[in-house]
Design an enzyme around this catalytic site. Structure first.
Site, mmCIF file in Angstrom:
data_model
loop_
_atom_site.group_PDB
_atom_site.id
_atom_site.type_symbol
_atom_site.label_atom_id
_atom_site.label_comp_id
_atom_site.label_asym_id
_atom_site.label_seq_id
_atom_site.Cartn_x
_atom_site.Cartn_y
_atom_site.Cartn_z
ATOM 1 N N ARG A 215 -51.058 -32.856 -56.755
ATOM 2 C CA ARG A 215 -49.680 -33.909 -56.575
ATOM 3 C C ARG A 215 -50.630 -35.058 -56.100
ATOM 4 O O ARG A 215 -50.082 -36.257 -56.357
ATOM 5 C CB ARG A 215 -48.795 -33.551 -55.541
ATOM 6 C CG ARG A 215 -47.961 -32.276 -56.245
ATOM 7 C CD ARG A 215 -46.570 -31.847 -55.331
ATOM 8 N NE ARG A 215 -46.804 -31.108 -54.420
ATOM 9 C CZ ARG A 215 -46.614 -30.028 -54.277
ATOM 10 N NH1 ARG A 215 -45.745 -29.399 -55.439
ATOM 11 N NH2 ARG A 215 -46.609 -29.025 -53.425
ATOM 12 N N ASP A 253 -35.659 -30.460 -65.227
ATOM 13 C CA ASP A 253 -35.810 -29.041 -65.082
ATOM 14 C C ASP A 253 -34.435 -28.352 -65.524
ATOM 15 O O ASP A 253 -33.639 -28.922 -65.719
ATOM 16 C CB ASP A 253 -35.697 -28.781 -63.732
ATOM 17 C CG ASP A 253 -36.236 -27.273 -63.369
ATOM 18 O OD1 ASP A 253 -37.644 -27.298 -62.635
ATOM 19 O OD2 ASP A 253 -35.743 -26.420 -63.475
ATOM 20 N N SER A 254 -34.713 -26.939 -66.135
ATOM 21 C CA SER A 254 -33.383 -26.564 -66.815
ATOM 22 C C SER A 254 -32.600 -25.867 -65.906
ATOM 23 O O SER A 254 -31.266 -25.562 -65.935
ATOM 24 C CB SER A 254 -33.883 -25.379 -67.640
ATOM 25 O OG SER A 254 -34.629 -24.506 -67.060
ATOM 26 N N ALA A 280 -31.113 -32.312 -65.960
ATOM 27 C CA ALA A 280 -31.102 -30.920 -66.017
ATOM 28 C C ALA A 280 -31.234 -30.659 -67.392
ATOM 29 O O ALA A 280 -30.078 -30.696 -68.144
ATOM 30 C CB ALA A 280 -29.894 -30.357 -65.357
ATOM 31 N N CYS A 341 -50.061 -21.601 -64.650
ATOM 32 C CA CYS A 341 -50.072 -20.473 -63.476
ATOM 33 C C CYS A 341 -50.027 -19.345 -63.628
ATOM 34 O O CYS A 341 -50.185 -18.370 -62.884
ATOM 35 C CB CYS A 341 -49.031 -20.816 -62.403
ATOM 36 S SG CYS A 341 -47.549 -20.490 -62.908
HETATM 37 N N1 SAH Z 1 -43.781 -28.459 -60.706
HETATM 38 C C1 SAH Z 1 -42.906 -27.664 -59.643
HETATM 39 C C2 SAH Z 1 -43.179 -26.258 -59.833
HETATM 40 C C3 SAH Z 1 -42.568 -25.773 -61.229
HETATM 41 S S1 SAH Z 1 -41.726 -24.041 -61.318
HETATM 42 C C4 SAH Z 1 -43.433 -27.940 -58.475
HETATM 43 O O1 SAH Z 1 -44.619 -28.800 -58.263
HETATM 44 O O2 SAH Z 1 -43.001 -27.640 -57.164
HETATM 45 C C5 SAH Z 1 -41.125 -24.163 -62.950
HETATM 46 C C6 SAH Z 1 -39.920 -24.698 -62.950
HETATM 47 O O3 SAH Z 1 -39.662 -24.604 -64.301
HETATM 48 C C7 SAH Z 1 -38.722 -23.817 -62.344
HETATM 49 O O4 SAH Z 1 -38.042 -24.904 -61.615
HETATM 50 C C8 SAH Z 1 -37.888 -23.581 -63.599
HETATM 51 O O5 SAH Z 1 -36.404 -23.758 -63.350
HETATM 52 C C9 SAH Z 1 -38.348 -24.588 -64.718
HETATM 53 N N2 SAH Z 1 -37.907 -24.153 -66.186
HETATM 54 C C10 SAH Z 1 -38.319 -23.055 -66.606
HETATM 55 N N3 SAH Z 1 -37.870 -22.889 -67.732
HETATM 56 C C11 SAH Z 1 -37.630 -24.255 -68.250
HETATM 57 C C12 SAH Z 1 -37.454 -24.826 -69.392
HETATM 58 N N4 SAH Z 1 -37.240 -24.183 -70.746
HETATM 59 N N5 SAH Z 1 -37.205 -26.189 -69.440
HETATM 60 C C13 SAH Z 1 -37.177 -26.560 -68.237
HETATM 61 N N6 SAH Z 1 -37.521 -26.212 -67.188
HETATM 62 C C14 SAH Z 1 -37.723 -24.791 -66.966
#
Ligand code: SAH
Length: 397
Positions: A215, A253-254, A280, A341
Site C-alpha cells: 500500500r 467490492d462486491s 458495490a 494470496c
Molecule cells: N485489497 C484488500 C483485501 C481484499 S480481500 C485490502 O488491502 O485490504 C478480497 C475482497 O474481494 C473482499 O472484500 C471480497 O468482498 C471481495 N470480492 C470477492 N469476490 C468479488 C467479486 N467477484 N467482485 C468484487 N469483489 C469481490
C-alpha cells in the site's frame, strides 16, 4: 526433565528426513499408525523408527497429524508460550513496527514464528488471536495472558476469533469473544493513516495487515493519477492513494459491507474529500463496463482463487481473465498492481497467468516491482509453504 505422561508417536522408517531438516509438519502417512486414544490438541513426542527422539508437537486428526513446536524434548508449558511470544515481539521491535504512527501489525505468523497453528494481529491495545489447530485452541487462555504480559507491547485486550479457522470436525465449539479485557475502540494507525478495524464482523482478523508495504508503494505512484482499487475490502489501498495525491479514486467490492468500511476509512482520513467514491459491484462486471483509458493506476487484490490444490487450474484461469481485462482497459503509461494470496499458486504460476493476460492485450508491459508479504509475516526457511502473497507492479504502455 522427562514427562512420562506424554504419548510418543513413532515414524515409519525413512519418514524422519523432512523433520531432520526442521520442517514442522508430520503427515499422518508418516506415522506407523494413527493413534485412536489420543485427544486432538494433545502434546505428543515424535520419535524416529529407531526410537530416536525428534521433538514435541500438537497432535491433530487430519492429513497433518502433528505440528511441531520444538525439535527437542522441551516442556510445552506456560513458560514455553511466553518465551515464543517474547521472541515474536522482539522481531517486530527490530522491524520498528510498534510506533505512535503505526499500531497495526502481525505479532505471530504461525510457522514463521515457530508457533504453528497460531495467528495474532495487534491493533492498538487489542490483540486478535486466531487458532488454526486444536492444540492452539486449548492453550488460548495461556496465550492471552502471555500477550498482556509482554513488556512494552501495550496489549490490554485479547479477542479470540477462531469460529471459522478451526477444523470443523474437531467439534471444539470455539466462541468468538474477548478472553481478556473488552472493546476499547477500533481505530488503528498504519504508516500514519487511520483505519476502523472490524474484528467482530470483518474477514480474517478484521484487516489485511499483509499489504502494508505494498500500500505504501502504491501511495508513491498515486500523485495525479486516476486510481481504481478493485476488491477494496476496508479500502487500504484507496486511503494510501488519496494520501499520495491521486486525482480520483474509485473503490470497488462486491460486498456492500466492505464498501461501507471503505467509505468510513476514506472519511476518517480525508473528511469530505470528493476525490473518492466506492461502488458495490462485481469485479468482472465493473471491468467490462468501464471505458478504455478511464484509469491510469489499477489495483487487483482478489480473494484467494485457489484455497486448495484441486482448484489450481480454475484459479490460474481466473487470474488470467481478471488481469486480461485490466491490460485491455488501463490508460497508456498506466501502472497495474496485481496480487495473488493463494498459497496453492506458486510465484511462477502467477507470473505465467499474468504474462498470458498481458500477451493477449498485445501491449508493451514491463515489470517494475515483484512484491511479497511484509517482514511481520516471516517465512521460516524450513517451511517454504509459509510464503503466500505474490504481487507484480507492471508498467503498461
Ligand atoms: N485489497 C484488500 C483485501 C481484499 S480481500 C485490502 O488491502 O485490504 C478480497 C475482497 O474481494 C473482499 O472484500 C471480497 O468482498 C471481495 N470480492 C470477492 N469476490 C468479488 C467479486 N467477484 N467482485 C468484487 N469483489 C469481490
Amino acid at each position: 526433565m522427562t514427562d512420562n505422561n506424554i504419548p510418543t508417536l513413532r515414524l515409519r522408517r525413512g519418514k524422519e528426513e523432512s523433520l531432520d531438516r526442521l520442517h514442522p509438519w508430520v503427515f499422518s502417512g508418516a506415522l506407523t499408525e494413527m493413534p485412536r486414544d489420543i485427544e486432538e490438541g494433545t502434546v505428543v513426542r515424535v520419535a524416529a523408527s529407531d526410537g530416536r527422539l525428534i521433538g514435541v508437537g500438537h497432535f491433530q486428526i487430519g492429513s497433518i497429524a502433528v505440528r511441531m513446536l520444538d525439535f527437542a524434548d522441551t516442556a510445552i508449558d506456560d513458560a514455553f508460550f511466553a518465551r515464543r511470544l517474547a521472541e515474536a515481539y522482539a522481531l517486530r521491535r527490530t522491524l520498528g513496527l510498534r510506533r505512535p504512527d503505526n499500531t497495526a501489525f502481525r505479532l505471530v505468523h504461525g510457522e514463521g514464528d515457530f508457533l504453528p497453528g497460531l495467528v495474532v494481529d495487534v491493533y492498538g491495545d487489542t490483540a486478535v488471536v486466531q487458532a488454526h489447530s486444536p492444540g492452539m485452541h486449548f492453550v488460548r487462555d495461556t496465550i492471552a495472558r502471555a500477550l498482556t504480559e509482554l513488556p512494552g507491547a501495550g496489549i490490554a485486550n485479547v479477542y479470540y476469533k477462531s469460529e471459522t479457522t478451526l477444523p470443523y470436525k474437531a467439534r471444539l465449539d470455539p466462541q468468538n469473544d474477548y478472553i481478556i479485557g473488552s472493546y476499547s475502540g477500533n481505530v488503528a494507525t498504519e504508516n500514519g493513516l487511520k483505519f476502523h478495524i472490524d474484528w467482530l464482523r470483518g474477514q480474517k482478523t478484521g484487516f489485511f495487515v499483509d499489504q502494508r508495504d505494498n500500500r505504501a508503494l502504491l501511495g508513491r505512484y498515486s500523485a495525479g493519477r486516476r486510481v481504481l482499487n478493485m476488491f477494496c475490502y476496508t479500502g487500504g489501498f484507496s486511503v494510501y492513494a488519496l494520501a499520495g495525491g491521486a486525482k480520483e479514486v474509485v473503490s470497488v467490492d462486491s460486498s456492500a459491507k466492505a464498501v461501507a468500511l471503505t467509505e468510513a476509512n476514506a472519511e476518517l482520513n480525508f473528511p469530505g474529500d470528493t476525490r473518492h467514491r466506492a461502488v458495490a459491484e462485481d469485479a468482472f462486471r465493473h471491468l467490462d463496463a468501464m471505458e478504455h483509458g478511464a484509469y491510469d493506476l489499477i489495483v487487483l487484490d482478489p480473494p484467494a482463487f485457489a484455497k486448495h490444490r484441486s482448484a489450481l487450474h480454475n484459479a490460474l484461469q481466473g487470474y488470467r481473465r481478471l488481469n486480461a481485462r485490466a491490460f485491455e482497459k488501463i490508460a497508456p503509461g498506466g501502472v497495474l498492481f496485481t496480487f495473488s494470496c493463494s498459497q496453492a499458486v506458486s510465484r511462477e504460476q502467477f507470473r505465467v497467468a499474468v504474462f498470458s493476460a498481458a500477451a493477449q492485450s498485445r501491449r508493451r508491459v514491463r515489470i517494475l516491482h515483484q512484491l511479497t508479504q511484509p517482514a511481520d509475516h516471516p517465512v521460516s526457511i524450513y517451511h517454504p509453504e509459509g510464503e503466500y502473497l505474490k504481487g507484480l507492479v507492471l508498467y503498461v504502455e
